[in-house]
Write a protein that holds these residues in place. Structure first.
Motif, PDB file in Angstrom:
ATOM      1  N   LEU A 154      43.216  26.725 148.946  1.00 25.59           N
ATOM      2  CA  LEU A 154      43.514  27.279 150.273  1.00 25.59           C
ATOM      3  C   LEU A 154      42.257  27.696 151.031  1.00 25.59           C
ATOM      4  O   LEU A 154      42.275  27.819 152.252  1.00 25.59           O
ATOM      5  CB  LEU A 154      44.472  28.466 150.153  1.00 25.59           C
ATOM      6  N   GLY A 155      41.170  27.939 150.312  1.00 20.41           N
ATOM      7  CA  GLY A 155      39.916  28.267 150.992  1.00 20.41           C
ATOM      8  C   GLY A 155      39.184  29.439 150.383  1.00 20.41           C
ATOM      9  O   GLY A 155      39.738  30.176 149.559  1.00 20.41           O
ATOM     10  N   PRO A 156      37.914  29.654 150.798  1.00 18.46           N
ATOM     11  CA  PRO A 156      37.064  30.726 150.252  1.00 18.46           C
ATOM     12  C   PRO A 156      37.646  32.125 150.434  1.00 18.46           C
ATOM     13  O   PRO A 156      37.375  33.017 149.627  1.00 18.46           O
ATOM     14  CB  PRO A 156      35.759  30.586 151.056  1.00 18.46           C
ATOM     15  N   GLN A 157      38.430  32.318 151.494  1.00 21.36           N
ATOM     16  CA  GLN A 157      38.989  33.647 151.754  1.00 21.36           C
ATOM     17  C   GLN A 157      39.969  34.098 150.665  1.00 21.36           C
ATOM     18  O   GLN A 157      40.343  35.279 150.605  1.00 21.36           O
ATOM     19  CB  GLN A 157      39.666  33.702 153.127  1.00 21.36           C
ATOM     20  N   TYR A 158      40.391  33.161 149.813  1.00 28.61           N
ATOM     21  CA  TYR A 158      41.338  33.498 148.745  1.00 28.61           C
ATOM     22  C   TYR A 158      40.641  33.674 147.396  1.00 28.61           C
ATOM     23  O   TYR A 158      41.314  33.916 146.391  1.00 28.61           O
ATOM     24  CB  TYR A 158      42.408  32.414 148.628  1.00 28.61           C
ATOM     25  N   GLN A 159      39.306  33.554 147.370  1.00 32.67           N
ATOM     26  CA  GLN A 159      38.567  33.680 146.116  1.00 32.67           C
ATOM     27  C   GLN A 159      38.755  35.044 145.458  1.00 32.67           C
ATOM     28  O   GLN A 159      38.719  35.172 144.238  1.00 32.67           O
ATOM     29  CB  GLN A 159      37.067  33.443 146.374  1.00 32.67           C
ATOM     30  N   LYS A 160      38.966  36.080 146.255  1.00 30.61           N
ATOM     31  CA  LYS A 160      39.127  37.426 145.701  1.00 30.61           C
ATOM     32  C   LYS A 160      40.371  37.548 144.811  1.00 30.61           C
ATOM     33  O   LYS A 160      40.494  38.481 144.022  1.00 30.61           O
ATOM     34  CB  LYS A 160      39.190  38.459 146.825  1.00 30.61           C
ATOM     35  N   TYR A 161      41.307  36.598 144.984  1.00 31.37           N
ATOM     36  CA  TYR A 161      42.523  36.621 144.165  1.00 31.37           C
ATOM     37  C   TYR A 161      42.378  35.805 142.876  1.00 31.37           C
ATOM     38  O   TYR A 161      43.332  35.692 142.112  1.00 31.37           O
ATOM     39  CB  TYR A 161      43.707  36.069 144.964  1.00 31.37           C
TER      40      TYR A 161
END
Length: 294
Positions: free
Chosen positions: A194-201
């Motif tokens: 889905l993209g880098p913004q979801y890496q924290k999950y």
């Protein structure tokens, strides 16, 4: 030459005999008529991901493929969830043993559903070859490791044999556990796509590898205990599971060591060397400043 022809004839006789004693319930299912289509698909896969694909992409920009990959991952989640749930429900309904379960080749509806779930497990291994195809098209060549290609190139043909001769019994356990793990795995990949913004999950990547290692150990233990108990299940299948799972386990342990333990040690060493360099520079600058004052 005559010796080669004789060997080929013996093999054909054995293969014809083997087909004659295979599971009659699955003989008309897609790709189950003969081994050739499965072997051809596997060969095309290996040739593409190791030769044709990298050569094709050599002078091209990598494809992004964000949404095709997202959709693909969630389709894999759905397929593996279907397999796992079908095997869990139907084996529970007929009272399957988790220790030793023989194959029931009858037309019992629950047994047929188990066989169909195992066929889906086999076919899912064909679909999952797209993992590597996407890596190649995105020029993620570091992901196309020997472990990755070996795993994908072997599971598909091995499980053709599993479905063809033992679509039930002890076969259910490994497929059920593996499909459950794949639900978790493709959930991870789907979120990552889905993209880098979801890496924290995605902090649990390391634990995903640990779960996979546990899975292989469970598979080996399950097969070994059925051998010890002299379970009425084809010996060739039990020995094949022990051998194959052992090779995958060894390769995964090597991957875990390289990706986490060795990598962590290297990073620690780099940090320590950087600190030493900073201290050395500080001392040097201090001496320089002292000399200037004098």
């Amino acid at each position: 030459m005559d010796l080669i022809v004789d060997k080929v004839n013996h093999f054909n006789e054995f293969y014809t005999w083997a087909l004659s004693v295979s599971d009659k319930r699955v003989e008309d299912w897609f790709l189950m008529q003969g081994y050739a289509p499965t072997l051809i698909i596997t060969a095309i896969y290996v040739i593409f991901v190791t030769k044709i694909g990298p050569k094709f992409m050599e002078n091209r920009e990598p494809y992004r493929l964000k949404w095709p990959i997202v959709i693909y991952n969630f389709v894999c989640i759905a397929i593996n969830f279907h397999i796992c749930s079908q095997l869990l429900y139907n084996t529970t309904m007929v009272g399957y043993s988790y220790s030793c379960q023989t194959v029931d080749y009858s037309d019992n509806p629950y047994e047929v559903r188990i066989a169909k779930a195992l066929w889906w497990f086999y076919f899912s291994k064909c679909i999952e070859m797209l993992d590597t195809v996407f890596f190649v098209l995105r020029k993620k060549n570091n992901q196309v490791s020997f472990l990755h290609v070996y795993h994908h190139a072997t599971m598909f043909p091995i499980w053709w044999m599993g479905v063809k001769w033992v679509a039930g019994g002890q076969s259910f356990f490994g497929a059920m556990v593996n499909s459950f793990i794949h639900v978790i795995m493709y959930t991870y990949y789907g979120i990552a796509a889905l993209g880098p913004q979801y890496q924290k999950y995605l902090w649990w990547k390391r634990y995903l590898t640990i779960i996979q290692l546990i899975q292989f150990n469970i598979g080996i233990i399950h097969a070994v205990q059925s051998l010890v108990l002299s379970c009425e299940f084809p010996l060739w299948m039990q020995y094949a599971v022990v051998f194959y799972a052992s090779t995958i386990l060894a390769l995964f342990l090597n991957f875990y060591f390289q990706a986490y333990i060795k990598s962590h040690r290297r990073k620690v060493k780099e940090v320590e060397e950087k600190k030493k360099g900073e201290v050395a520079n500080g001392v040097s600058n201090g001496h320089t400043e002292s000399k200037k004052k004098k």
